[in-house]
Write a protein that holds these residues in place. Structure first.
Motif, PDB file in Angstrom:
ATOM      1  N   ARG A   1       0.814  -1.220   0.000  1.00 29.39           N
ATOM      2  CA  ARG A   1       0.000   0.000   0.000  1.00 29.39           C
ATOM      3  C   ARG A   1       0.845   1.267   0.000  1.00 29.39           C
ATOM      4  O   ARG A   1       0.321   2.363  -0.234  1.00 29.39           O
ATOM      5  CB  ARG A   1      -0.943  -0.014   1.207  1.00 29.39           C
ATOM      6  CG  ARG A   1      -2.023  -1.091   1.124  1.00 29.39           C
ATOM      7  CD  ARG A   1      -2.745  -1.254   2.445  1.00 29.39           C
ATOM      8  NE  ARG A   1      -1.868  -1.810   3.474  1.00 29.39           N
ATOM      9  CZ  ARG A   1      -2.254  -2.057   4.724  1.00 29.39           C
ATOM     10  NH1 ARG A   1      -3.488  -1.788   5.083  1.00 29.39           N
ATOM     11  NH2 ARG A   1      -1.398  -2.566   5.597  1.00 29.39           N
ATOM     12  N   SER A   2       2.153   1.105   0.239  1.00 32.72           N
ATOM     13  CA  SER A   2       3.036   2.281   0.267  1.00 32.72           C
ATOM     14  C   SER A   2       3.886   2.418  -0.992  1.00 32.72           C
ATOM     15  O   SER A   2       4.751   3.294  -1.059  1.00 32.72           O
ATOM     16  CB  SER A   2       3.960   2.202   1.494  1.00 32.72           C
ATOM     17  OG  SER A   2       4.872   1.116   1.375  1.00 32.72           O
ATOM     18  N   PHE A   3       3.657   1.566  -1.994  1.00 32.96           N
ATOM     19  CA  PHE A   3       4.436   1.666  -3.223  1.00 32.96           C
ATOM     20  C   PHE A   3       4.183   3.020  -3.895  1.00 32.96           C
ATOM     21  O   PHE A   3       3.057   3.522  -3.897  1.00 32.96           O
ATOM     22  CB  PHE A   3       4.052   0.561  -4.208  1.00 32.96           C
ATOM     23  CG  PHE A   3       4.481  -0.819  -3.796  1.00 32.96           C
ATOM     24  CD1 PHE A   3       5.542  -1.016  -2.922  1.00 32.96           C
ATOM     25  CD2 PHE A   3       3.823  -1.935  -4.284  1.00 32.96           C
ATOM     26  CE1 PHE A   3       5.936  -2.278  -2.545  1.00 32.96           C
ATOM     27  CE2 PHE A   3       4.213  -3.207  -3.916  1.00 32.96           C
ATOM     28  CZ  PHE A   3       5.267  -3.386  -3.043  1.00 32.96           C
ATOM     29  N   PRO A   4       5.212   3.615  -4.501  1.00 33.09           N
ATOM     30  CA  PRO A   4       5.017   4.876  -5.227  1.00 33.09           C
ATOM     31  C   PRO A   4       4.039   4.704  -6.383  1.00 33.09           C
ATOM     32  O   PRO A   4       3.964   3.636  -7.006  1.00 33.09           O
ATOM     33  CB  PRO A   4       6.426   5.187  -5.756  1.00 33.09           C
ATOM     34  CG  PRO A   4       7.354   4.424  -4.876  1.00 33.09           C
ATOM     35  CD  PRO A   4       6.621   3.174  -4.496  1.00 33.09           C
ATOM     36  N   THR A   5       3.285   5.744  -6.661  1.00 37.58           N
ATOM     37  CA  THR A   5       2.347   5.713  -7.780  1.00 37.58           C
ATOM     38  C   THR A   5       2.798   6.618  -8.915  1.00 37.58           C
ATOM     39  O   THR A   5       2.141   6.691  -9.951  1.00 37.58           O
ATOM     40  CB  THR A   5       0.943   6.149  -7.313  1.00 37.58           C
ATOM     41  OG1 THR A   5       1.029   7.449  -6.709  1.00 37.58           O
ATOM     42  CG2 THR A   5       0.394   5.154  -6.289  1.00 37.58           C
ATOM     43  N   SER A   6       3.915   7.314  -8.708  1.00 37.21           N
ATOM     44  CA  SER A   6       4.459   8.179  -9.761  1.00 37.21           C
ATOM     45  C   SER A   6       5.975   8.223  -9.638  1.00 37.21           C
ATOM     46  O   SER A   6       6.541   7.871  -8.587  1.00 37.21           O
ATOM     47  CB  SER A   6       3.875   9.589  -9.667  1.00 37.21           C
ATOM     48  OG  SER A   6       4.206  10.178  -8.419  1.00 37.21           O
ATOM     49  N   VAL A   7       6.635   8.644 -10.698  1.00 47.53           N
ATOM     50  CA  VAL A   7       8.097   8.712 -10.737  1.00 47.53           C
ATOM     51  C   VAL A   7       8.558  10.079 -10.259  1.00 47.53           C
ATOM     52  O   VAL A   7       8.006  11.108 -10.655  1.00 47.53           O
ATOM     53  CB  VAL A   7       8.610   8.451 -12.173  1.00 47.53           C
ATOM     54  CG1 VAL A   7      10.107   8.677 -12.266  1.00 47.53           C
ATOM     55  CG2 VAL A   7       8.256   7.033 -12.602  1.00 47.53           C
ATOM     56  N   THR A   8       9.556  10.077  -9.388  1.00 44.45           N
ATOM     57  CA  THR A   8      10.132  11.332  -8.912  1.00 44.45           C
ATOM     58  C   THR A   8      11.507  11.536  -9.543  1.00 44.45           C
ATOM     59  O   THR A   8      12.178  10.573  -9.916  1.00 44.45           O
ATOM     60  CB  THR A   8      10.271  11.330  -7.385  1.00 44.45           C
ATOM     61  OG1 THR A   8      11.100  10.219  -6.987  1.00 44.45           O
ATOM     62  CG2 THR A   8       8.911  11.183  -6.717  1.00 44.45           C
ATOM     63  N   ASP A   9      11.915  12.788  -9.664  1.00 41.16           N
ATOM     64  CA  ASP A   9      13.219  13.125 -10.234  1.00 41.16           C
ATOM     65  C   ASP A   9      14.148  13.593  -9.126  1.00 41.16           C
ATOM     66  O   ASP A   9      13.908  14.613  -8.479  1.00 41.16           O
ATOM     67  CB  ASP A   9      13.056  14.225 -11.291  1.00 41.16           C
ATOM     68  CG  ASP A   9      14.368  14.555 -12.002  1.00 41.16           C
ATOM     69  OD1 ASP A   9      15.417  13.988 -11.625  1.00 41.16           O
ATOM     70  OD2 ASP A   9      14.341  15.391 -12.927  1.00 41.16           O
ATOM     71  N   ASN A  10      15.212  12.836  -8.887  1.00 41.66           N
ATOM     72  CA  ASN A  10      16.183  13.158  -7.850  1.00 41.66           C
ATOM     73  C   ASN A  10      17.539  13.539  -8.452  1.00 41.66           C
ATOM     74  O   ASN A  10      18.591  13.221  -7.898  1.00 41.66           O
ATOM     75  CB  ASN A  10      16.328  11.974  -6.898  1.00 41.66           C
ATOM     76  CG  ASN A  10      15.014  11.591  -6.244  1.00 41.66           C
ATOM     77  OD1 ASN A  10      14.549  12.262  -5.338  1.00 41.66           O
ATOM     78  ND2 ASN A  10      14.397  10.513  -6.733  1.00 41.66           N
ATOM     79  N   ASN A  11      17.457  14.170  -9.635  1.00 45.86           N
ATOM     80  CA  ASN A  11      18.653  14.677 -10.326  1.00 45.86           C
ATOM     81  C   ASN A  11      19.646  13.576 -10.693  1.00 45.86           C
ATOM     82  O   ASN A  11      20.862  13.767 -10.643  1.00 45.86           O
ATOM     83  CB  ASN A  11      19.346  15.752  -9.478  1.00 45.86           C
ATOM     84  CG  ASN A  11      18.468  16.969  -9.270  1.00 45.86           C
ATOM     85  OD1 ASN A  11      17.875  17.480 -10.212  1.00 45.86           O
ATOM     86  ND2 ASN A  11      18.363  17.417  -8.023  1.00 45.86           N
TER      87      ASN A  11
END
Length: 336
Positions: A142-152
């Motif tokens: 239930r805690s899996f990410p649902t979108s991609v984040t950009d960490n440079n």
């Protein structure tokens, strides 16, 4: 429909929690039984039409049972030469949970008292991770990410070494030496060339002796801390684990929507494509290729595009909402 397991281990969590999800979604009875005569890394699904599905979660490319005994045989470490007939891939393996307390309430008292199930029962009860071994902590689906984040373009490679002297087989000793060399040199070359990275090796006696410059902080070696670091990265490095087959790390990267650079994949993974889902090194020991592969993903922020593809792939093939459903869909299509 019935699911039969030899016992409850961390290798069964992917199947067991996906089955729970499937039963909730389709209002099916949760019917799980334990049979200690089954191979430890296996499981059997009994369908209502008397067809049987064997699930082989072994790290080894060898079969732990005879595929001819079953209507369908799904294998985790499936080689291309064995991909035929009634045999299908289980793809990557990961360790996650879903409504763990609810799962415990589904079991009979004798299943909860079964000594072979004890470790996973304790882990399922330890909701706040206060008592159990966090090196095997299961991710809550239930805690899996649902979108991609950009960490440079941050790179992550947290790994461990295997002592060759702890195994009597000469071939296995050599395999561990090659594996250890890759892991050590991969960490060093990434650390030397990319400031925006998190790399290191699990601290133990062997790593302290041969790679003291790479030891991870003892406060960051639990799975819980690793998942925090993974969430804040963009590019995950993966290599073969036991028996020269993919370990859990690559599947974790996919569920977190990360781009992947990996040593050659020697097993069948459905619809998982080079350059789309991963970049591949030319050989098991090709750590010198890592900087070029990493740069190719950083240019134009291609890691974001690959991360999105991997998030979609993991939803279709690893997430509990589709994992069990996919297995049944294949058996249904091959029966029609």
């Amino acid at each position: 429909m019935k699911l039969e397991l030899p016992c409850w281990t961390s290798h069964h969590n992917l199947l067991l929690y996906s089955f729970l999800f499937f039963c909730y979604e389709n209002d099916f009875a949760f019917n799980v039984v334990f049979n200690n005569r089954l191979a430890t890394g296996g499981g059997i699904i009994y369908l209502d039409d008397d067809k049987t599905i064997f699930l082989d979660y072994s790290d080894d490319i060898k079969f732990i049972d005879d595929p001819k005994r079953y209507s369908f045989y799904f294998k985790r470490s499936l080689t291309f030469e064995n991909y035929s007939g009634n045999i299908y891939p289980l793809n990557f393996q990961v360790n996650y949970s879903y409504k763990a307390i609810n799962l415990l309430m589904k079991f009979k008292l004798n299943d909860l008292m079964n000594s072979r199930n004890r470790i996973e029962i304790i882990r399922a009860m330890d909701y706040f991770n206060l008592f159990t071994n966090l090196s095997h902590n299961a991710m809550d689906a239930r805690s899996f990410p649902t979108s991609v984040t950009d960490n440079n373009g941050k790179i992550i490679f947290h790994t461990r070494l295997w002592n060759p002297e702890n195994h009597i087989d000469l071939e296995e000793k050599k395999r561990r030496e090659i594996q250890n060399q890759f892991r050590i040199e991969a960490c060093r070359i990434i650390k030397r060339n990319f400031e925006n990275s998190s790399v290191g090796i699990f601290p133990d006696e062997l790593s302290a002796r041969i790679a003291p410059d790479l030891l991870l902080n003892v406060k960051r070696i639990s799975k819980k801390e690793y998942f925090k670091s993974l969430r804040n990265a963009d590019i995950g490095i993966a290599d073969d684990g036991l028996k020269d087959t993919p370990g859990w790390k690559i599947g974790e990267c996919l569920l977190f929507g990360k781009a992947v650079i990996t040593t050659p994949l020697n097993v069948v993974v459905e619809d998982f494509k080079e350059y789309v889902n991963y970049e591949k090194l030319s050989a098991r020991d090709s750590y010198l290729e890592l900087p070029e592969k990493i740069e190719s993903l950083i240019v134009g922020k291609r890691y974001c595009e690959m991360g999105q593809k991997n998030l979609e792939w993991s939803e279709n093939f690893l997430h509990p909402k589709n994992y069990f459903k996919r297995i049944l869909a294949i058996t249904k299509s091959k029966t029609c």
